[in-house]
Motif scaffolding. Structure first.
Motif, PDB file in Angstrom:
ATOM      1  N   ARG A  98      19.904 -25.959 -29.464  1.00  0.00           N
ATOM      2  CA  ARG A  98      20.611 -24.977 -30.278  1.00  0.00           C
ATOM      3  C   ARG A  98      21.633 -24.250 -29.408  1.00  0.00           C
ATOM      4  O   ARG A  98      21.441 -24.076 -28.207  1.00  0.00           O
ATOM      5  CB  ARG A  98      19.630 -23.964 -30.880  1.00  0.00           C
ATOM      6  N   ALA A  99      22.707 -23.820 -30.039  1.00  0.00           N
ATOM      7  CA  ALA A  99      23.734 -23.065 -29.321  1.00  0.00           C
ATOM      8  C   ALA A  99      24.545 -22.243 -30.316  1.00  0.00           C
ATOM      9  O   ALA A  99      24.802 -22.681 -31.442  1.00  0.00           O
ATOM     10  CB  ALA A  99      24.659 -24.002 -28.541  1.00  0.00           C
ATOM     11  N   THR A 100      24.941 -21.075 -29.890  1.00  0.00           N
ATOM     12  CA  THR A 100      25.799 -20.219 -30.698  1.00  0.00           C
ATOM     13  C   THR A 100      27.195 -20.822 -30.759  1.00  0.00           C
ATOM     14  O   THR A 100      27.796 -21.115 -29.729  1.00  0.00           O
ATOM     15  CB  THR A 100      25.863 -18.809 -30.089  1.00  0.00           C
ATOM     16  N   ARG A 101      27.700 -21.019 -31.961  1.00  0.00           N
ATOM     17  CA  ARG A 101      29.028 -21.606 -32.146  1.00  0.00           C
ATOM     18  C   ARG A 101      30.086 -20.571 -32.502  1.00  0.00           C
ATOM     19  O   ARG A 101      31.275 -20.879 -32.477  1.00  0.00           O
ATOM     20  CB  ARG A 101      28.979 -22.675 -33.235  1.00  0.00           C
ATOM     21  N   ARG A 102      29.656 -19.347 -32.801  1.00  0.00           N
ATOM     22  CA  ARG A 102      30.625 -18.325 -33.210  1.00  0.00           C
ATOM     23  C   ARG A 102      30.097 -16.957 -32.818  1.00  0.00           C
ATOM     24  O   ARG A 102      28.922 -16.654 -32.962  1.00  0.00           O
ATOM     25  CB  ARG A 102      30.833 -18.382 -34.729  1.00  0.00           C
ATOM     26  N   CYS A 103      30.984 -16.140 -32.290  1.00  0.00           N
ATOM     27  CA  CYS A 103      30.673 -14.741 -31.998  1.00  0.00           C
ATOM     28  C   CYS A 103      31.773 -13.906 -32.642  1.00  0.00           C
ATOM     29  O   CYS A 103      32.933 -13.963 -32.214  1.00  0.00           O
ATOM     30  CB  CYS A 103      30.602 -14.486 -30.501  1.00  0.00           C
ATOM     31  N   GLY A 104      31.411 -13.172 -33.690  1.00  0.00           N
ATOM     32  CA  GLY A 104      32.437 -12.481 -34.461  1.00  0.00           C
ATOM     33  C   GLY A 104      33.334 -13.501 -35.128  1.00  0.00           C
ATOM     34  O   GLY A 104      32.867 -14.427 -35.798  1.00  0.00           O
ATOM     35  N   GLN A 105      34.628 -13.369 -34.912  1.00  0.00           N
ATOM     36  CA  GLN A 105      35.585 -14.294 -35.498  1.00  0.00           C
ATOM     37  C   GLN A 105      35.982 -15.418 -34.553  1.00  0.00           C
ATOM     38  O   GLN A 105      36.760 -16.307 -34.915  1.00  0.00           O
ATOM     39  CB  GLN A 105      36.848 -13.530 -35.932  1.00  0.00           C
ATOM     40  N   GLU A 106      35.470 -15.401 -33.341  1.00  0.00           N
ATOM     41  CA  GLU A 106      35.897 -16.383 -32.345  1.00  0.00           C
ATOM     42  C   GLU A 106      34.900 -17.542 -32.266  1.00  0.00           C
ATOM     43  O   GLU A 106      33.686 -17.342 -32.205  1.00  0.00           O
ATOM     44  CB  GLU A 106      36.030 -15.736 -30.963  1.00  0.00           C
ATOM     45  N   GLN A 107      35.433 -18.749 -32.259  1.00  0.00           N
ATOM     46  CA  GLN A 107      34.620 -19.945 -32.186  1.00  0.00           C
ATOM     47  C   GLN A 107      34.321 -20.323 -30.734  1.00  0.00           C
ATOM     48  O   GLN A 107      35.140 -20.111 -29.837  1.00  0.00           O
ATOM     49  CB  GLN A 107      35.332 -21.120 -32.866  1.00  0.00           C
ATOM     50  N   VAL A 108      33.147 -20.871 -30.509  1.00  0.00           N
ATOM     51  CA  VAL A 108      32.786 -21.427 -29.202  1.00  0.00           C
ATOM     52  C   VAL A 108      32.895 -22.949 -29.314  1.00  0.00           C
ATOM     53  O   VAL A 108      32.239 -23.552 -30.176  1.00  0.00           O
ATOM     54  CB  VAL A 108      31.345 -21.038 -28.803  1.00  0.00           C
ATOM     55  N   PRO A 109      33.708 -23.595 -28.488  1.00  0.00           N
ATOM     56  CA  PRO A 109      33.899 -25.054 -28.602  1.00  0.00           C
ATOM     57  C   PRO A 109      32.709 -25.821 -28.035  1.00  0.00           C
ATOM     58  O   PRO A 109      32.817 -26.536 -27.027  1.00  0.00           O
ATOM     59  CB  PRO A 109      35.176 -25.293 -27.784  1.00  0.00           C
ATOM     60  N   VAL A 110      31.569 -25.698 -28.702  1.00  0.00           N
ATOM     61  CA  VAL A 110      30.321 -26.246 -28.176  1.00  0.00           C
ATOM     62  C   VAL A 110      30.407 -27.755 -27.968  1.00  0.00           C
ATOM     63  O   VAL A 110      30.075 -28.266 -26.886  1.00  0.00           O
ATOM     64  CB  VAL A 110      29.144 -25.896 -29.107  1.00  0.00           C
ATOM     65  N   ASP A 111      30.846 -28.490 -28.983  1.00  0.00           N
ATOM     66  CA  ASP A 111      30.847 -29.952 -28.885  1.00  0.00           C
ATOM     67  C   ASP A 111      31.748 -30.434 -27.754  1.00  0.00           C
ATOM     68  O   ASP A 111      31.374 -31.337 -26.986  1.00  0.00           O
ATOM     69  CB  ASP A 111      31.295 -30.567 -30.205  1.00  0.00           C
ATOM     70  N   GLU A 112      32.932 -29.841 -27.658  1.00  0.00           N
ATOM     71  CA  GLU A 112      33.864 -30.238 -26.599  1.00  0.00           C
ATOM     72  C   GLU A 112      33.308 -29.890 -25.225  1.00  0.00           C
ATOM     73  O   GLU A 112      33.399 -30.690 -24.278  1.00  0.00           O
ATOM     74  CB  GLU A 112      35.221 -29.551 -26.793  1.00  0.00           C
ATOM     75  N   LEU A 113      32.720 -28.716 -25.093  1.00  0.00           N
ATOM     76  CA  LEU A 113      32.165 -28.275 -23.821  1.00  0.00           C
ATOM     77  C   LEU A 113      31.015 -29.188 -23.388  1.00  0.00           C
ATOM     78  O   LEU A 113      30.933 -29.604 -22.222  1.00  0.00           O
ATOM     79  CB  LEU A 113      31.670 -26.827 -23.949  1.00  0.00           C
ATOM     80  N   VAL A 114      30.153 -29.526 -24.331  1.00  0.00           N
ATOM     81  CA  VAL A 114      29.015 -30.385 -24.019  1.00  0.00           C
ATOM     82  C   VAL A 114      29.472 -31.790 -23.643  1.00  0.00           C
ATOM     83  O   VAL A 114      29.032 -32.361 -22.640  1.00  0.00           O
ATOM     84  CB  VAL A 114      28.042 -30.430 -25.217  1.00  0.00           C
ATOM     85  N   THR A 115      30.371 -32.355 -24.434  1.00  0.00           N
ATOM     86  CA  THR A 115      30.836 -33.721 -24.174  1.00  0.00           C
ATOM     87  C   THR A 115      31.525 -33.821 -22.816  1.00  0.00           C
ATOM     88  O   THR A 115      31.273 -34.759 -22.042  1.00  0.00           O
ATOM     89  CB  THR A 115      31.804 -34.172 -25.291  1.00  0.00           C
ATOM     90  N   GLU A 116      32.375 -32.856 -22.524  1.00  0.00           N
ATOM     91  CA  GLU A 116      33.069 -32.856 -21.225  1.00  0.00           C
ATOM     92  C   GLU A 116      32.083 -32.731 -20.069  1.00  0.00           C
ATOM     93  O   GLU A 116      32.216 -33.400 -19.037  1.00  0.00           O
ATOM     94  CB  GLU A 116      34.073 -31.696 -21.185  1.00  0.00           C
ATOM     95  N   THR A 117      31.065 -31.880 -20.235  1.00  0.00           N
ATOM     96  CA  THR A 117      30.075 -31.683 -19.181  1.00  0.00           C
ATOM     97  C   THR A 117      29.250 -32.942 -18.964  1.00  0.00           C
ATOM     98  O   THR A 117      28.956 -33.322 -17.820  1.00  0.00           O
ATOM     99  CB  THR A 117      29.152 -30.499 -19.533  1.00  0.00           C
ATOM    100  N   VAL A 118      28.860 -33.622 -20.039  1.00  0.00           N
ATOM    101  CA  VAL A 118      28.082 -34.856 -19.922  1.00  0.00           C
ATOM    102  C   VAL A 118      28.865 -35.918 -19.154  1.00  0.00           C
ATOM    103  O   VAL A 118      28.351 -36.549 -18.222  1.00  0.00           O
ATOM    104  CB  VAL A 118      27.681 -35.385 -21.310  1.00  0.00           C
ATOM    105  N   ARG A 119      30.121 -36.115 -19.532  1.00  0.00           N
ATOM    106  CA  ARG A 119      30.928 -37.153 -18.879  1.00  0.00           C
ATOM    107  C   ARG A 119      31.186 -36.806 -17.408  1.00  0.00           C
ATOM    108  O   ARG A 119      31.128 -37.677 -16.529  1.00  0.00           O
ATOM    109  CB  ARG A 119      32.243 -37.354 -19.636  1.00  0.00           C
ATOM    110  N   SER A 120      31.452 -35.543 -17.126  1.00  0.00           N
ATOM    111  CA  SER A 120      31.665 -35.117 -15.742  1.00  0.00           C
ATOM    112  C   SER A 120      30.395 -35.297 -14.917  1.00  0.00           C
ATOM    113  O   SER A 120      30.445 -35.725 -13.756  1.00  0.00           O
ATOM    114  CB  SER A 120      32.112 -33.650 -15.728  1.00  0.00           C
ATOM    115  N   PHE A 121      29.260 -34.989 -15.520  1.00  0.00           N
ATOM    116  CA  PHE A 121      27.980 -35.123 -14.825  1.00  0.00           C
ATOM    117  C   PHE A 121      27.737 -36.570 -14.408  1.00  0.00           C
ATOM    118  O   PHE A 121      27.404 -36.852 -13.251  1.00  0.00           O
ATOM    119  CB  PHE A 121      26.850 -34.632 -15.739  1.00  0.00           C
ATOM    120  N   PHE A 122      27.901 -37.515 -15.334  1.00  0.00           N
ATOM    121  CA  PHE A 122      27.642 -38.911 -15.003  1.00  0.00           C
ATOM    122  C   PHE A 122      28.675 -39.464 -14.033  1.00  0.00           C
ATOM    123  O   PHE A 122      28.352 -40.306 -13.188  1.00  0.00           O
ATOM    124  CB  PHE A 122      27.568 -39.760 -16.269  1.00  0.00           C
TER     125      PHE A 122
END
Length: 417
Positions: A98-122
């Motif tokens: 689970r992850a917070t995707r929005r705080c107030g009116q601002e979106q958190v780019p969860v999917d992009e952040l996760v995907t980039e981190t996974v690829r960088s990790f490997f």
């Protein structure tokens, strides 16, 4: 008779036992190395939590709610041959949590952040996997139980993963335990325990040994049993097929690994008779050997799951105090399954450093209670130099620094894998 309000418990009871003997007559230790699938899962989950924590802290001034501690890796398919090999089917990365995707009116780019981190990790950890990754995101914003809809507005817990602002975060008012759980730690480590960690890291990590031996893979496992003046070690160390041209080269490389084992043992365990068995399942005459394309069995059918790897102290040691919490990927602000394990280990180390004795610490939380005040603290020490007042002072010092501990975790100063 006084009745406690619902949800309230007596806090910070200390059970202190002195003159407790240090367990040292028999040691059983396992450590999974840098490229073991379970270590990969643990390390990736923790990297996702750190990346998410840093991003939200920089953007909002607070770490938003998240947990990635249910991540799993499903093995791909490879083909190996002397002097070559290839990936055929990809490694599947199941990012569950689970992850917070929005705080107030601002979106958190969860999917992009996760995907980039996974690829960088490997790319850093297991580069030969290359583009053979299939990332599956199973990340929700569902709140935990406790939100009762009674027709009088929306329960606060519903906004747990979508706060109107960081000021709505409960931990902005007070840090409380998110769960009823246990954190355990001990100090000091025995020489054989330090040796198992050193040997595993030498053979599997990004240091000089593998840097000078491109054929050496990272999916290493070391198992050791030590009793009296004897230690027996079984280890598995893969070789990478592109850099091994023949069966003879594989066997020569194996002798090189064993030579390094004996060299380190002579330095670190001079008082023990130490024996080693390498890749015990090998049948060289049939070419059934630990030869891999990427250096890890994740390339071919094996799986990795958070929480199945090394404990927070870097090993799996059933004769030592430990619990089965999946530490990696948990929120570093208030998840007691993470921070209480870190705190217990730190308290034990400080007691040992100050008094030179064996120390064993267990912190027991009660959900919803102040994080800095465990429901129960159980401390056992050898000898009689330590007293209850000193133990409580050391514990209070560590428990009072959870914000600082959180920063150590998210910035990589404190690592578990």
């Amino acid at each position: 008779m006084a009745i406690k309000p619902v949800g309230a418990v007596a806090g910070s009871r200390l059970i202190f036992v002195s003159n407790h003997p240090e367990p040292q007559e028999l040691h059983l230790i396992e450590r999974k190395g840098y490229g073991h699938p379970d270590t990969l899962a643990d390390a990736l989950a923790e990297e996702l939590s750190r990346a998410y924590s840093r991003w939200t802290q920089d953007e909002f001034g607070a770490i938003l709610h998240h947990n990635f501690d249910k991540l799993a890796l499903l093995g791909g398919l490879s083909e190996v041959a002397y002097g070559g090999g290839q990936m055929i089917d990809p490694v599947r990365v199941l990012v569950n949590g689970r992850a917070t995707r929005r705080c107030g009116q601002e979106q958190v780019p969860v999917d992009e952040l996760v995907t980039e981190t996974v690829r960088s990790f490997f790319a850093k950890r297991l580069p030969d996997v290359g583009d053979h990754l299939q990332i599956e995101l199973n990340i929700t914003t569902n709140s935990s139980p406790g939100a009762v809809h009674n027709g009088d507005g929306s329960p606060e817990r519903v906004s747990w993963f979508s706060p109107s602002s960081v000021e709505q975060l409960r931990e902005k008012r007070q840090l409380i335990s998110n769960d009823t759980s246990i954190g355990s730690g001990f100090a000091p480590e025995a020489p054989i325990e330090r040796f198992v960690k050193l040997l595993t890291d030498t053979l599997s990590g990004p240091g000089a040994f593998r840097g000078e031996r491109p054929w050496c893979g990272s999916d290493v496992k070391v198992m050791a049993v030590a009793h009296d003046d004897e230690a027996n070690v079984v280890l598995c160390v893969p070789q990478k097929s592109e850099h091994v041209a023949s069966r003879a080269e594989y066997l020569a490389n194996s002798e090189d690994i064993l030579a390094e084992c004996h060299r380190l043992a002579a330095i670190e365990l001079p008082d023990l008779k130490t024996s080693f068995s390498l890749n015990a399942r090998d049948i060289p005459d049939r070419d059934e050997i630990y030869l891999t394309y990427t250096g890890s069995s994740i390339e071919s059918g094996d799986e990795g799951v958070v929480g199945r790897g090394n404990r927070i102290n870097g090993m799996i040691a059933p004769f030592r105090p430990q619990n089965l919490e999946a530490v990696n990927g948990k929120n570093p602000v208030y998840h007691v399954g993470k921070v209480y394990n870190v705190a217990a280990q730190r308290i034990a180390q400080r007691i040992h450093r100050r008094y030179g004795c064996y120390a064993e610490v267990h912190l027991v939380s009660a959900t919803g209670q102040p994080l800095a005040k465990p429901w129960q603290m159980i401390v056992r020490t050898s000898g009689t130099a330590v007293d209850e007042t000193a133990v409580r002072q050391i514990a209070d010092s560590v428990l009072g620094d959870f914000p600082g501990l959180t920063q150590e975790i998210i910035h990589g100063e404190l690592r578990f894998v």
